[in-house]
Enzyme design. Structure first.
Site, PDB file in Angstrom:
ATOM      1  N   CYS A   2       0.834  -1.204   0.000  1.00 17.10           N
ATOM      2  CA  CYS A   2       0.000   0.000   0.000  1.00 17.10           C
ATOM      3  C   CYS A   2       0.870   1.256   0.000  1.00 17.10           C
ATOM      4  O   CYS A   2       2.032   1.221   0.316  1.00 17.10           O
ATOM      5  CB  CYS A   2      -0.865  -0.008   1.250  1.00 17.10           C
ATOM      6  SG  CYS A   2      -1.705  -1.574   1.496  1.00 17.10           S
ATOM      7  N   ARG A  28       3.824   0.545  -6.936  1.00 16.82           N
ATOM      8  CA  ARG A  28       3.759  -0.456  -5.868  1.00 16.82           C
ATOM      9  C   ARG A  28       2.538  -1.365  -6.033  1.00 16.82           C
ATOM     10  O   ARG A  28       2.407  -2.364  -5.365  1.00 16.82           O
ATOM     11  CB  ARG A  28       3.689   0.241  -4.496  1.00 16.82           C
ATOM     12  CG  ARG A  28       4.905   1.084  -4.193  1.00 16.82           C
ATOM     13  CD  ARG A  28       4.584   2.109  -3.130  1.00 16.82           C
ATOM     14  NE  ARG A  28       4.303   1.501  -1.859  1.00 16.82           N
ATOM     15  CZ  ARG A  28       5.165   1.489  -0.833  1.00 16.82           C
ATOM     16  NH1 ARG A  28       6.346   2.027  -0.983  1.00 16.82           N
ATOM     17  NH2 ARG A  28       4.864   0.928   0.297  1.00 16.82           N
ATOM     18  N   TRP A  75      -3.457  -2.315  -1.270  1.00 16.41           N
ATOM     19  CA  TRP A  75      -3.231  -3.644  -1.862  1.00 16.41           C
ATOM     20  C   TRP A  75      -3.929  -4.600  -0.903  1.00 16.41           C
ATOM     21  O   TRP A  75      -3.441  -4.812   0.218  1.00 16.41           O
ATOM     22  CB  TRP A  75      -1.722  -3.895  -1.933  1.00 16.41           C
ATOM     23  CG  TRP A  75      -1.311  -5.227  -2.452  1.00 16.41           C
ATOM     24  CD1 TRP A  75      -1.150  -6.376  -1.737  1.00 16.41           C
ATOM     25  CD2 TRP A  75      -0.997  -5.587  -3.802  1.00 16.41           C
ATOM     26  NE1 TRP A  75      -0.750  -7.394  -2.543  1.00 16.41           N
ATOM     27  CE2 TRP A  75      -0.649  -6.959  -3.817  1.00 16.41           C
ATOM     28  CE3 TRP A  75      -0.972  -4.887  -5.003  1.00 16.41           C
ATOM     29  CZ2 TRP A  75      -0.278  -7.624  -4.981  1.00 16.41           C
ATOM     30  CZ3 TRP A  75      -0.607  -5.565  -6.158  1.00 16.41           C
ATOM     31  CH2 TRP A  75      -0.268  -6.903  -6.147  1.00 16.41           C
ATOM     32  N   ASN A  99      -0.753   0.945   6.565  1.00 18.54           N
ATOM     33  CA  ASN A  99      -0.079  -0.167   5.868  1.00 18.54           C
ATOM     34  C   ASN A  99       0.309  -1.171   6.927  1.00 18.54           C
ATOM     35  O   ASN A  99       0.756  -0.788   8.008  1.00 18.54           O
ATOM     36  CB  ASN A  99       1.207   0.304   5.179  1.00 18.54           C
ATOM     37  CG  ASN A  99       0.912   1.151   3.966  1.00 18.54           C
ATOM     38  OD1 ASN A  99      -0.224   1.226   3.527  1.00 18.54           O
ATOM     39  ND2 ASN A  99       1.914   1.802   3.436  1.00 18.54           N
ATOM     40  N   GLY A 100       0.178  -2.465   6.612  1.00 24.56           N
ATOM     41  CA  GLY A 100       0.614  -3.491   7.565  1.00 24.56           C
ATOM     42  C   GLY A 100      -0.517  -4.454   7.865  1.00 24.56           C
ATOM     43  O   GLY A 100      -1.576  -4.416   7.241  1.00 24.56           O
ATOM     44  N   GLU A 484      16.075 -22.916 -10.907  1.00 25.75           N
ATOM     45  CA  GLU A 484      15.703 -21.492 -10.805  1.00 25.75           C
ATOM     46  C   GLU A 484      16.930 -20.612 -10.996  1.00 25.75           C
ATOM     47  O   GLU A 484      16.886 -19.596 -11.687  1.00 25.75           O
ATOM     48  CB  GLU A 484      15.022 -21.238  -9.454  1.00 25.75           C
ATOM     49  CG  GLU A 484      14.816 -19.779  -9.080  1.00 25.75           C
ATOM     50  CD  GLU A 484      13.982 -18.980 -10.088  1.00 25.75           C
ATOM     51  OE1 GLU A 484      13.429 -19.564 -11.030  1.00 25.75           O
ATOM     52  OE2 GLU A 484      13.928 -17.750  -9.930  1.00 25.75           O
ATOM     53  N   LYS A 488      17.223 -17.725 -13.835  1.00 27.35           N
ATOM     54  CA  LYS A 488      17.525 -16.324 -13.493  1.00 27.35           C
ATOM     55  C   LYS A 488      18.703 -15.837 -14.319  1.00 27.35           C
ATOM     56  O   LYS A 488      18.664 -14.758 -14.896  1.00 27.35           O
ATOM     57  CB  LYS A 488      17.864 -16.199 -11.992  1.00 27.35           C
ATOM     58  CG  LYS A 488      16.716 -16.257 -11.051  1.00 27.35           C
ATOM     59  CD  LYS A 488      15.878 -15.001 -10.957  1.00 27.35           C
ATOM     60  CE  LYS A 488      14.720 -14.924 -11.900  1.00 27.35           C
ATOM     61  NZ  LYS A 488      13.748 -15.981 -11.969  1.00 27.35           N
ATOM     62  N   GLU A 491      17.891 -15.628 -18.218  1.00 28.75           N
ATOM     63  CA  GLU A 491      16.872 -14.680 -18.698  1.00 28.75           C
ATOM     64  C   GLU A 491      17.304 -13.230 -18.547  1.00 28.75           C
ATOM     65  O   GLU A 491      16.803 -12.367 -19.243  1.00 28.75           O
ATOM     66  CB  GLU A 491      15.526 -14.927 -18.029  1.00 28.75           C
ATOM     67  CG  GLU A 491      15.436 -14.616 -16.572  1.00 28.75           C
ATOM     68  CD  GLU A 491      13.996 -14.793 -16.065  1.00 28.75           C
ATOM     69  OE1 GLU A 491      13.045 -14.552 -16.815  1.00 28.75           O
ATOM     70  OE2 GLU A 491      13.857 -15.190 -14.902  1.00 28.75           O
ATOM     71  N   HIS A 507      25.392 -38.928 -16.484  1.00 26.94           N
ATOM     72  CA  HIS A 507      24.550 -39.388 -17.610  1.00 26.94           C
ATOM     73  C   HIS A 507      24.582 -38.394 -18.769  1.00 26.94           C
ATOM     74  O   HIS A 507      23.634 -38.310 -19.529  1.00 26.94           O
ATOM     75  CB  HIS A 507      23.123 -39.608 -17.106  1.00 26.94           C
ATOM     76  CG  HIS A 507      23.050 -40.584 -15.976  1.00 26.94           C
ATOM     77  ND1 HIS A 507      23.161 -41.948 -16.138  1.00 26.94           N
ATOM     78  CD2 HIS A 507      22.963 -40.375 -14.628  1.00 26.94           C
ATOM     79  CE1 HIS A 507      23.099 -42.549 -14.966  1.00 26.94           C
ATOM     80  NE2 HIS A 507      22.975 -41.620 -14.035  1.00 26.94           N
ATOM     81  N   LYS A 606       6.509  -9.725 -18.763  1.00 20.69           N
ATOM     82  CA  LYS A 606       6.294 -10.044 -17.346  1.00 20.69           C
ATOM     83  C   LYS A 606       5.207 -11.104 -17.200  1.00 20.69           C
ATOM     84  O   LYS A 606       5.270 -11.950 -16.340  1.00 20.69           O
ATOM     85  CB  LYS A 606       5.911  -8.785 -16.561  1.00 20.69           C
ATOM     86  CG  LYS A 606       5.736  -9.015 -15.065  1.00 20.69           C
ATOM     87  CD  LYS A 606       6.986  -9.568 -14.423  1.00 20.69           C
ATOM     88  CE  LYS A 606       6.787  -9.967 -12.979  1.00 20.69           C
ATOM     89  NZ  LYS A 606       7.899 -10.763 -12.423  1.00 20.69           N
TER      90      LYS A 606
END
Ligand code: AGP
Length: 611
Positions: A2, A28, A75, A99-100, A484, A488, A491, A507, A606
């Site tokens: 937020c 945000r 948010w 916020n929180g 992953e 990263k 990309e 192998h 995205k």
């Protein structure tokens, strides 16, 4: 996450400062917005669901004059995105933005309603307004009423408050969670949840510490502690230009989002852990013992980074909950005629909630009668809307195309689901539940500590950023982390990188090893550690360079590797998140050294909303 903006002064119309500030915080992400402005003796509130343009439309129809006000972009965490749940929230003569996450909101709501308060929204924020209003009604100054109200709160909060009884002041408070910045100008003061919100108006700012309260007026800013005693906070002079300010001073959104991971994890855990009851509240998502025991299989379906989160989740669900779990690439699952039925659960995992292949996999599961439980970071997204249940990650908006905080919060969400299923099935003793929950509660701080390896990783990146091929190896739950790490790197740096199960070395991949092929080995302690050491030796024997990720205290690894990055050990499952930090940072630094566009890498989007 937020956004908060506040203004008190005569230089500007409050509405202009608030809307301008909220626009600067749009990156945000949010799903509703609102402002509160003192007009004469009354505080007027205007709110709207959706984007700021909707709020601007409301204000065009019903404009607000006045020079004291608060603004907020929300948010949603508690309560769906709606005008009713949008901030600012009012109770009597008090209006606040926040916020929180307030963990004891259930108890507070019961207490306040028993005292005759009428709670109009589903939010925890409104309860804070009621607590403050009770103090103001007794004749207390706003600052005192805010301090006393905050003493009742358990959780994280960054808030701004105003009252018709105290027209010349704003009060801010901070405890954990989001930052709160207060700025002072000539006969005016500003409030923001981030520097960009108020940077056009002042460069003299104070970032409140946990436990600080600030009184803002035309005369400037006073900071006090919880007892009301003055606190000396030296203002900082912000040198940023506005563009870098939106990145919070980081060079890239991806870098900012890597360092936001402790917050993202904290917010995703939120109020879902009920340690006192040794249980979890997954936002009302329930499984009966019979349902959980009757589950023939769980199919985790996703794409890209999210599919690697699923691979980590598989270990958690099978080993903690004892339920058969398959992981499918969504683009394969949707066409391979999977064997499913009403005794199966399909779990789409998606940051954007709009990935076409993952949506296709969801619909394949739905068509075959499976229960659909998705893990998603975007409310009101298509995948969220088409699911029976959604467990949201609260990572906040992820601007960088390369997923970082979304990945770790997806793993946290899958861990919560695995734990919940295990608890429902009676598979864990009270001690085991307690152990798992306390591991989880330690995770944000350990991620914070792990991020301190940043400079060390940057040094290693300097030695290897010219390599054209990389191999990433891992075993067990670290195998998906190796995958992953390779994704990263490839990309954002455009280097060819492959992730492999370390046991597969003989192998085939071992044919690739030579002095030009650096190998990242995730060799954290665990049952397979000795086998990983032997994999490492196989690489060194062929002049390969090994960058090892190991757990602190493992001296043996240093004899076997060219480089070692140490991380802490947080048990069999959550160490996978700690091991993700170095591979994220490594990819980031290699890419910046190669000068690629870290936040918007070539050819990538995205959210892949087409097949
Ligand atoms: C990850 O860094 C990539 N941006 C990509 O693999 C991404 O994870 C994938 O497209 C899935 O996106 P989603 O989580 O929004 O469904």
């Amino acid at each position: 996450m937020c956004g908060i903006v506040g203004y008190v002064g005569r230089e500007h119309r409050a509405m202009d400062v608030l809307l301008d500030g909220l626009r600067r915080l749009e990156y945000r992400g949010y799903d509703s917005a609102g402002v509160a402005i003192l007009e004469g003796e009354k505080i007027e509130v205007r709110r709207a669901k959706g984007k700021l343009i909707n709020l601007e439309g409301v204000l065009r129809d019903k404009p607000l004059q006045g020079s004291v006000g608060l603004g907020h972009t929300r948010w949603a965490t508690h309560g769906k995105p709606s005008e009713r749940n949008a901030h600012p929230h009012r109770a009597g003569s008090v209006v606040i933005v926040h916020n929180g996450i307030i963990e004891n909101y259930r108890e507070l709501r019961e207490e306040l309603e028993a005292a005759g308060c009428v709670v109009a929204s589903d939010t925890d924020t409104e309860l804070i307004a009621h607590l403050i209003n009770l103090g103001v009604r007794e004749g207390k100054e706003l600052l005192t009423a805010v301090r006393e109200a905050c003493a009742r709160l358990i959780g994280s909060f960054a808030l701004g408050a105003m009252s018709e009884t105290d027209p010349n002041h704003l009060v801010a408070a901070k405890h954990g969670g989001s930052p709160i910045i207060v700025g002072q100008g000539e006969k005016q003061a500003f409030l923001g949840s981030d520097i960009p919100a108020i940077l056009p108006y002042t460069r003299e700012m104070i970032s409140l510490y946990d436990g600080d309260f600030a009184l803002l007026s035309e005369e400037g800013v006073q900071v006090v502690d919880a007892e009301g005693r003055p606190v000396d906070r030296e203002p900082m002079t912000i040198q940023w230009d506005p563009v870098s300010a939106e990145r919070g001073g980081y060079d890239h959104f991806m870098q900012k989002e890597i360092f936001e991971q402790p917050r993202a994890i904290t917010d995703t855990i939120g109020t879902r852990v009920i340690e006192s009851a040794l249980d979890l509240d997954l936002d009302g998502i329930e499984f009966t013992r019979e349902q959980a025991d009757a589950l023939r299989s769980i199919s985790l379906v996703a794409c890209g980074t999210s599919s690697y989160a699923c691979m980590v989740g598989k270990y958690m669900i099978e080993q903690i909950a004892g339920i058969r779990c398959e992981v499918d690439l969504a683009s394969e699952f949707r066409y391979r005629q999977p064997i499913l039925g009403p005794d199966c659960m399909v779990m789409p995992v998606s940051q954007s909630g709009e990935t076409a292949d993952t949506l296709g996999a969801l619909r394949e599961g739905r068509a075959k009668g499976a229960r659909i439980l998705s893990v998603c970071n975007s409310r009101e997204s298509t995948i969220a809307r088409e699911s029976d249940d959604v467990l949201y990650t609260h990572a906040g908006p992820e601007i960088g195309v390369a997923s970082t905080k979304a990945f770790v919060t997806q793993v946290v969400a899958l861990y919560l689901i695995a734990l919940k299923l295990a608890i429902v099935r009676g598979r864990l003793s009270k001690d085991e539940i307690q152990a798992r929950l306390s591991e989880l509660m330690r995770l944000p701080r350990l991620v914070e500590e792990t991020l301190q390896i940043d400079q060390h990783v940057q040094k290693i990146a300097r030695r290897y950023f010219k390599a054209e091929d990389f191999l990433f190896l891992g075993r067990g739950i670290m195998y998906p982390v190796a995958m992953e790490g390779a994704l990263k790197l490839k990309e954002i740096s455009y280097i060819h990188a492959e992730g492999y199960a370390a046991g597969e070395m003989k192998h085939g991949p071992i044919a690739l090893i030579d002095e030009n092929m650096p190998v990242v080995v995730i060799a954290t302690q665990g049952a397979l550690h000795e086998k990983l050491i032997s994999n490492l030796q196989q690489v060194r024997a062929r002049d390969g360079h090994v960058i090892a990720i190991a757990t602190e205290g493992d001296e043996k690894i240093a004899e076997e590797a060219n480089e070692v990055i140490y991380i802490k050990d947080l048990g069999d499952f959550l160490t996978s998140i700690l091991a993700t930090i170095p591979v994220q940072l490594f990819a980031y630094h290699v890419a910046t050294l190669r000068g690629t566009d870290v936040d918007q890498p070539r050819n990538l989007a995205k959210s892949v909303t087409v097949e």
